[in-house]
Design an enzyme around this catalytic site. Structure first.
Site, PDB file in Angstrom:
ATOM      1  N   CYS A 134       0.858  -1.185   0.000  1.00 45.03           N
ATOM      2  CA  CYS A 134       0.000   0.000   0.000  1.00 45.03           C
ATOM      3  C   CYS A 134       0.897   1.238   0.000  1.00 45.03           C
ATOM      4  O   CYS A 134       1.757   1.386  -0.857  1.00 45.03           O
ATOM      5  CB  CYS A 134      -0.947  -0.065   1.203  1.00 45.03           C
ATOM      6  SG  CYS A 134      -2.067   1.321   1.442  1.00 45.03           S
ATOM      7  N   ASP A 189      -8.055  -1.325  -8.208  1.00 42.33           N
ATOM      8  CA  ASP A 189      -7.389  -0.358  -7.329  1.00 42.33           C
ATOM      9  C   ASP A 189      -7.470   1.040  -7.930  1.00 42.33           C
ATOM     10  O   ASP A 189      -6.708   1.386  -8.834  1.00 42.33           O
ATOM     11  CB  ASP A 189      -5.930  -0.769  -7.124  1.00 42.33           C
ATOM     12  CG  ASP A 189      -5.246   0.042  -6.023  1.00 42.33           C
ATOM     13  OD1 ASP A 189      -5.844   1.022  -5.541  1.00 42.33           O
ATOM     14  OD2 ASP A 189      -4.119  -0.322  -5.655  1.00 42.33           O
ATOM     15  N   HIS A 221      -7.116  -3.652  -3.831  1.00 39.70           N
ATOM     16  CA  HIS A 221      -6.091  -2.956  -3.060  1.00 39.70           C
ATOM     17  C   HIS A 221      -6.054  -3.548  -1.653  1.00 39.70           C
ATOM     18  O   HIS A 221      -7.063  -3.600  -0.957  1.00 39.70           O
ATOM     19  CB  HIS A 221      -6.435  -1.463  -2.985  1.00 39.70           C
ATOM     20  CG  HIS A 221      -5.420  -0.662  -2.242  1.00 39.70           C
ATOM     21  ND1 HIS A 221      -4.222  -0.264  -2.812  1.00 39.70           N
ATOM     22  CD2 HIS A 221      -5.396  -0.209  -0.968  1.00 39.70           C
ATOM     23  CE1 HIS A 221      -3.529   0.424  -1.923  1.00 39.70           C
ATOM     24  NE2 HIS A 221      -4.210   0.462  -0.798  1.00 39.70           N
TER      25      HIS A 221
END
Length: 254
Positions: A134, A189, A221
């Site tokens: 991330c 995402d 994500h």
């Protein structure tokens, strides 16, 4: 796979003291170092288990709390299963802390994290690797760019905002990267759409960086994080295969 020892450690930085988790093979010998950058949810059991898995594969892994300026629990207590759709206050707590971490702060912190690894008796001499998840993917790319002499391999998984209009966007610094890079994107995402992936790949191509960029079909994500609804076991295992292969190449040839 080997037995693992995990301990809490403190790292002196230019701005204070960062708490961190150090995982290593229990044999006490030095092993190649890996700096693991967290996702937005911070240092917690899920990430410690990931550090342990890397250590079991033969690496000494440093997992710092990159939000240490806000304390060891920067958001207070998070649930064991983190589902922002069930508790909207989670992101209300996280967003200000995440946004407060500036690129300059993260660069200073990287100096301290890499210095800690260099000084540790449990880390073998030579280059290290960096992996991030991330927001940690941004930190991994920046660390590889600002420490090309120290970072032999850099990986980022379900990374977002790697391409922005900002002058210090991560993609603008890849010209300094000498590490081999692996990027595993989620195709579900919004923080890293296909056009931004292509722009990042163009920057890497222009810089002559050795890299692999893959989009994991059907993955969301956060697909590596088993304590969230985004977890995808198939994508997660693909990530482990890619990461361990990257590390093997880096340290076999370094």
């Amino acid at each position: 796979m080997t037995d693992v020892q995990g301990t809490s450690v403190d790292i002196t930085t230019a701005d204070g003291t960062a708490d961190a988790y150090l995982a290593r093979p229990a044999d006490g010998a030095p092993h190649p170092g890996v700096l693991l950058y967290q996702d937005a949810y911070g240092l917690r059991p899920q990430l410690r288990s990931m550090a342990d898995r890397l250590a079991a594969a033969g690496y000494t892994v440093l997992l710092p709390n990159v939000f240490y300026r806000h304390g060891s629990k920067p958001f207070g207590e998070l649930p064991e299963f983190i589902d922002p759709s069930a508790d909207p206050t989670i992101w209300q707590r996280i967003r200000p802390v995440m946004d407060a971490l500036t690129p300059e702060q993260s660069r200073r912190d990287a100096d301290a994290y890499l210095g800690f690894l260099a000084d540790s008796p449990f880390v073998a001499e030579g280059p290290v690797a960096v992996t991030g998840y991330c927001m940690g993917a941004r930190l991994a790319l920046r660390t590889a760019a600002t420490h090309p002499d120290r970072v032999a391999a850099a990986a980022g998984f379900h990374g977002g905002r790697l391409v922005t209009d900002a002058p210090d966007s991560p993609h603008r610094g890849v010209g300094n990267v000498t590490a081999e890079v692996y990027l595993g994107f989620a195709d579900q995402d919004a923080s890293m759409p296909a056009e931004q992936i292509r722009e990042l790949e163009q920057a890497l191509d222009t810089a002559g960086v050795r890299y692999t960029s893959e989009v994991y079909p059907g993955a969301r994500h956060g697909y590596t994080q088993a304590d969230t609804p985004a977890y995808d076991r198939q994508a997660d295992e693909r990530h482990w295969s890619a990461l361990l292969a990257l590390l093997d190449r880096a340290f076999r040839t370094s």
